[in-house]
Design a protein around this motif. Structure first.
Motif, PDB file in Angstrom:
ATOM      1  N   ASN A  95       8.636  69.951  56.512  1.00 35.55           N
ATOM      2  CA  ASN A  95       7.769  71.116  56.709  1.00 35.55           C
ATOM      3  C   ASN A  95       8.371  72.040  57.757  1.00 35.55           C
ATOM      4  O   ASN A  95       8.911  71.561  58.766  1.00 35.55           O
ATOM      5  N   VAL A 109       8.917  79.945  58.490  1.00 35.04           N
ATOM      6  CA  VAL A 109       9.092  80.750  57.272  1.00 35.04           C
ATOM      7  C   VAL A 109       7.853  81.633  57.146  1.00 35.04           C
ATOM      8  O   VAL A 109       6.817  81.346  57.738  1.00 35.04           O
ATOM      9  N   ASP A 113       8.747  83.143  51.605  1.00 37.50           N
ATOM     10  CA  ASP A 113       9.897  82.253  51.743  1.00 37.50           C
ATOM     11  C   ASP A 113       9.336  80.849  51.971  1.00 37.50           C
ATOM     12  O   ASP A 113       8.160  80.673  52.267  1.00 37.50           O
ATOM     13  N   SER A 114      10.179  79.848  51.801  1.00 34.42           N
ATOM     14  CA  SER A 114       9.766  78.480  52.124  1.00 34.42           C
ATOM     15  C   SER A 114      11.008  77.660  52.428  1.00 34.42           C
ATOM     16  O   SER A 114      12.125  78.024  52.022  1.00 34.42           O
ATOM     17  N   LYS A 130       9.813  69.540  45.956  1.00 34.91           N
ATOM     18  CA  LYS A 130       8.970  69.505  47.158  1.00 34.91           C
ATOM     19  C   LYS A 130       7.734  68.683  46.854  1.00 34.91           C
ATOM     20  O   LYS A 130       7.027  68.936  45.871  1.00 34.91           O
ATOM     21  N   THR A 185       9.372  78.058  44.280  1.00 34.56           N
ATOM     22  CA  THR A 185       8.689  79.075  45.112  1.00 34.56           C
ATOM     23  C   THR A 185       7.250  78.651  45.424  1.00 34.56           C
ATOM     24  O   THR A 185       6.666  79.139  46.399  1.00 34.56           O
ATOM     25  N   ALA A 187       6.444  76.023  46.702  1.00 33.64           N
ATOM     26  CA  ALA A 187       6.484  75.321  47.990  1.00 33.64           C
ATOM     27  C   ALA A 187       5.893  76.187  49.107  1.00 33.64           C
ATOM     28  O   ALA A 187       5.428  75.669  50.125  1.00 33.64           O
ATOM     29  N   ARG A 188       5.904  77.528  48.902  1.00 33.36           N
ATOM     30  CA  ARG A 188       5.251  78.412  49.883  1.00 33.36           C
ATOM     31  C   ARG A 188       3.779  78.029  50.054  1.00 33.36           C
ATOM     32  O   ARG A 188       3.232  78.126  51.147  1.00 33.36           O
ATOM     33  N   GLU A 191       3.555  74.478  51.927  1.00 31.90           N
ATOM     34  CA  GLU A 191       4.016  74.589  53.318  1.00 31.90           C
ATOM     35  C   GLU A 191       3.023  75.421  54.147  1.00 31.90           C
ATOM     36  O   GLU A 191       2.740  75.072  55.302  1.00 31.90           O
ATOM     37  N   SER A 192       2.494  76.488  53.584  1.00 32.47           N
ATOM     38  CA  SER A 192       1.517  77.312  54.313  1.00 32.47           C
ATOM     39  C   SER A 192       0.205  76.560  54.544  1.00 32.47           C
ATOM     40  O   SER A 192      -0.460  76.760  55.564  1.00 32.47           O
TER      41      SER A 192
ATOM     42  N   THR B 106       1.962  88.037  49.240  1.00 31.21           N
ATOM     43  CA  THR B 106       2.249  87.280  50.460  1.00 31.21           C
ATOM     44  C   THR B 106       1.149  87.645  51.470  1.00 31.21           C
ATOM     45  O   THR B 106       0.143  88.242  51.099  1.00 31.21           O
TER      46      THR B 106
END
Lengths: 217, 217
Positions: A95, A109, A113-114, A130, A185, A187-188, A191-192, B106
């Motif tokens: 992460n 990020v 992005d990730s 991921k 993508t 994964a954004r 991760e967020s 985003t």
């Protein structure tokens, strides 16, 4: 199966021990072979466990698990070597947490992005999936500990790689629901979500939780 | 209670109609009184519904709901006027979505900032409670539509304001679980979660879902 793991922390140890208990041969990689934590893990994990450098773990594994810290994630893979990663599935649990501004951490990020995408872009011949980055390590390897059903996610560009990881999560780790979010993508999204996970950890007083997607039946 | 709403879109209309059905008097605010969508909403929502400018809605309401678009959120509040917002609870449903780079959107905040915090900082005498921003408008006002239980969150600096919003969500909207994440900085968590929500929307093919926190019983 022969599996290589990057990282000697709690996530690497939990994933490694679980894979050994499932009958896999696991080599835990660290910056230098002979790492104290990796050697102690090998002794405790027993037959099937070994350790070595990042490059040795990468060369050993038919499938690879990235259990390193986010800020070191790309360095670790460069140390492992693109040739050793080539053509293999890399389960990316890292992460992009940024602790440089204190607690709680932020992300290094942004929403377009990730870290998963950065890893896939840096190693285009590796099949990055991921997954497991939305839960604490006890939940990763023992989802039943929470009682009711809940969800884990996979993100990646290679459908067959996601299917293989999903099969291992279900048949090996005991996950009942693995949601394919789409390409790397996505994964954004996971991760967020960590920024909500961290706040839930704070208000629940425990990392022993996960989310279940609820929709009309 | 007298309630002011900022925004004439689907969220504003859904929240407004629900509040009217609960017996509240609701004034829907827009940039100029006489807005076509607001006038049509008043006719459809019936007794208890009225419309006016942002400033008129703010002056009218004892409690306020911000249902505007994220990129306009602060402008709307400046048009409403700090004096009209002073001392009142503002339920902030806005999300900092940035559509300028195409789809999927985003965020225009990073992990060490949130739109909720920006609103609270710009209007320090208003009690901002971030809530309902993690679900689509049909779920906001009718959580039972999903069948099983699921969670909504509140973030804010004023404990009494969060308690009042929680009471309205439970007793009015029918929410069974409202999780208090902490102060307004925890809005970073729910706003960042939107990036996962968007991906789930994509892979589930519907916005009719929410998350349930699962933990050991």
């Amino acid at each position: 199966m022969k599996i290589g793991i990057f990282g000697t922390g709690m996530v690497g140890q939990a994933i490694g021990s679980k894979l050994v208990s499932l009958g896999h041969s696991v080599k835990m990689g660290s910056r230098q072979a002979g790492n104290e934590k990796a050697v102690a893990w090998v002794q405790q994990a027993g037959a099937g466990a070994s350790e070595g450098s990042f490059a040795e773990a990468a060369a050993f594994g038919e499938m690879l698990f990235h259990c390193g810290l986010g800020h070191a994630a790309l360095d670790i893979l460069h140390a492992a070597g693109a040739d050793n990663l080539k053509g293999k599935i890399l389960v990316d649990i890292t992460n992009p947490l940024d602790f440089s501004k204190g607690m709680p951490p932020t992300l290094f990020v942004s929403g377009d992005d990730s870290l998963g995408e950065r890893i896939q872009a840096a190693f285009p011949q590796t099949k990055v999936v991921k997954s497991l980055n939305t839960i604490s390590n006890p939940v990763m390897i023992d989802p039943a500990r929470l009682g009711a059903d809940h969800d884990v996610f996979v993100s990646g560009n290679d459908a067959d790689a996601k299917a293989q990881v999903t099969a291992l999560l279900k048949n090996g780790f005991g996950w009942k629901s693995v949601i394919d979010l789409g390409d790397i993508t996505t994964a954004r999204g996971t991760e967020s979500y960590l920024l909500l996970w961290i706040r839930l950890w704070g208000c629940l007083g425990s990392a022993d939780f996960n989310i279940k997607i609820v929709k009309p039946s």
